[in-house]
Design an enzyme around this catalytic site. Structure first.
Site, PDB file in Angstrom:
ATOM      1  N   LYS A   1       0.839  -1.204   0.000  1.00 33.08           N
ATOM      2  CA  LYS A   1       0.000   0.000   0.000  1.00 33.08           C
ATOM      3  C   LYS A   1       0.874   1.254   0.000  1.00 33.08           C
ATOM      4  CE  LYS A   1      -3.934  -2.432   1.873  1.00 33.08           C
ATOM      5  NZ  LYS A   1      -4.715  -2.904   2.995  1.00 33.08           N
TER       6      LYS A   1
ATOM      7  N   ASP B   1     -11.481   2.563   3.188  1.00 29.37           N
ATOM      8  CA  ASP B   1     -11.845   1.152   3.027  1.00 29.37           C
ATOM      9  C   ASP B   1     -13.351   1.006   2.767  1.00 29.37           C
ATOM     10  OD1 ASP B   1      -9.833  -0.829   3.213  1.00 29.37           O
ATOM     11  OD2 ASP B   1      -9.562  -0.425   5.352  1.00 29.37           O
TER      12      ASP B   1
ATOM     13  N   GLN C   1      -5.367  -1.809   9.106  1.00 28.82           N
ATOM     14  CA  GLN C   1      -5.255  -3.128   8.485  1.00 28.82           C
ATOM     15  C   GLN C   1      -5.939  -4.194   9.343  1.00 28.82           C
ATOM     16  OE1 GLN C   1      -4.006  -3.596   5.432  1.00 28.82           O
ATOM     17  NE2 GLN C   1      -4.271  -5.802   5.470  1.00 28.82           N
TER      18      GLN C   1
HETATM   19  N1  GUN Z   1      -7.100  -6.985   5.308  1.00 28.69           N
HETATM   20  C1  GUN Z   1      -7.287  -7.698   4.166  1.00 28.69           C
HETATM   21  N2  GUN Z   1      -7.862  -6.930   3.224  1.00 28.69           N
HETATM   22  C2  GUN Z   1      -8.052  -5.719   3.766  1.00 28.69           C
HETATM   23  C3  GUN Z   1      -8.596  -4.492   3.286  1.00 28.69           C
HETATM   24  O1  GUN Z   1      -9.058  -4.360   2.147  1.00 28.69           O
HETATM   25  N3  GUN Z   1      -8.596  -3.452   4.168  1.00 28.69           N
HETATM   26  C4  GUN Z   1      -8.126  -3.561   5.435  1.00 28.69           C
HETATM   27  N4  GUN Z   1      -8.187  -2.505   6.223  1.00 28.69           N
HETATM   28  N5  GUN Z   1      -7.620  -4.678   5.911  1.00 28.69           N
HETATM   29  C5  GUN Z   1      -7.588  -5.740   5.084  1.00 28.69           C
END
Ligand code: GUN
Length: 286
Positions: free
Chosen positions: A53, A120, A97
């Protein structure tokens, strides 16, 4: 033989567009869109995602800031950090996350994120806005699927769309987005009877159940478009694979996404898109 829907190429194309838009944004505003990524604990898969990211932010010219918190961080400490980020003007998007360590209440943490910074789209406010079709942010994976379909020229209107999986992050929002584009949508799950029969109705089949190579040709109608959201390890050799048995399905589908290189690269790209939207909205002088 199916047309291969190349997520890597489509994601790269969208990132080039975001990069160009970001350059213009920076010239006009004098600052970059900013994303804060919070990770609690040391889950190796999460660490890889978070690194990717940051890398993606760098690629398009965003400012990104990482917060790596110890596994025993308390709820109060995490909430205090989120509160600080909610009020930080250099941060337009906040991503915590998941999964979080067991002692932290995920729902409570996600509720604390300012919906304007919820890139998100996990906050109930944003989930509700998706339900009524009036949203700023879409959850990254289903948004990525929609972008793949659109950029591959797959029309949705009037089509039989079958989504297999009903998670809050993928299946449910995916169904709403296909419905919004006038698809006739069926959502299947672990209790669905005659799953193969229902899947064979699909003009567009979205597989999101997290079972390695579960969907073989017996689940697919000749000429269907098959989107594989799965990201699994194949038990036989530990290699990355999807929910779809590619070798079996590819000869009968009209178009199909590979794993890796299909939906995966789109997910972080949609996070960038949401972060850019958040920055534009927060910078707007209205
Ligand atoms: N863990 C796995 N996929 C995601 C996601 O799209 N967003 C977040 N915040 N955590 C994740």
């Amino acid at each position: 033989m199916a047309k291969l829907i190349n997520g890597k190429e489509i994601a790269a194309e969208i990132r080039r567009e975001i990069k160009a838009d970001t350059e213009k944004f920076k010239e006009e505003n004098g600052y970059a869109p900013g994303l804060a990524v919070v990770i609690v604990g040391e889950d190796p898969a999460s660490q890889v995602y978070v690194r990717n990211k940051h890398r993606a932010c760098e690629e398009v010219g965003f400012y990104s800031k990482g917060f790596e918190l110890a596994a025993d961080t308390t709820e109060a400490e995490l909430l205090a950090l989120i509160d600080k980020l909610n009020h930080d003007e250099s941060i337009h998007g906040i991503l915590v996350q998941l999964p979080l360590p067991k002692h932290l209440d995920e729902e409570k943490i996600l509720l604390a994120i300012d919906p304007k910074k919820d890139v998100d789209a996990f906050h109930p406010y944003n989930v509700g806005r998706i339900m009524i079709g009036n949203y700023d942010f879409l959850p990254c994976t289903p948004a990525g699927v929609m972008a793949l379909l659109e950029r591959s020229g797959v029309a949705i209107e009037g089509k039989e769309c079958v989504v297999v999986g009903r998670s809050n992050i993928v299946g449910k929002p995916q169904a709403l987005l296909l419905l919004e584009k006038n698809g006739t949508v069926t959502v299947c799950h672990s209790r669905t009877k005659n799953l193969a029969e229902v899947c064979r109705r699909a003009d567009i089949l979205v597989a999101a159940i997290g079972k390695p190579e579960f969907f073989d040709a017996s689940y697919v109608k000749e000429g269907a478009v098959v989107i594989d959201v799965g990201m699994n390890r194949r038990p036989a050799d530990g290699k990355l694979c999807g929910d779809v048995d590619f070798a079996s399905v590819e000869p009968i589908a009209s178009a199909i996404t590979p794993v890796p290189g299909g939906v995966g690269p789109m997910t972080i790209t949609m996070l960038l898109k949401n972060t850019f939207t958040a920055a534009k909205k927060q910078g707007a002088k209205v």
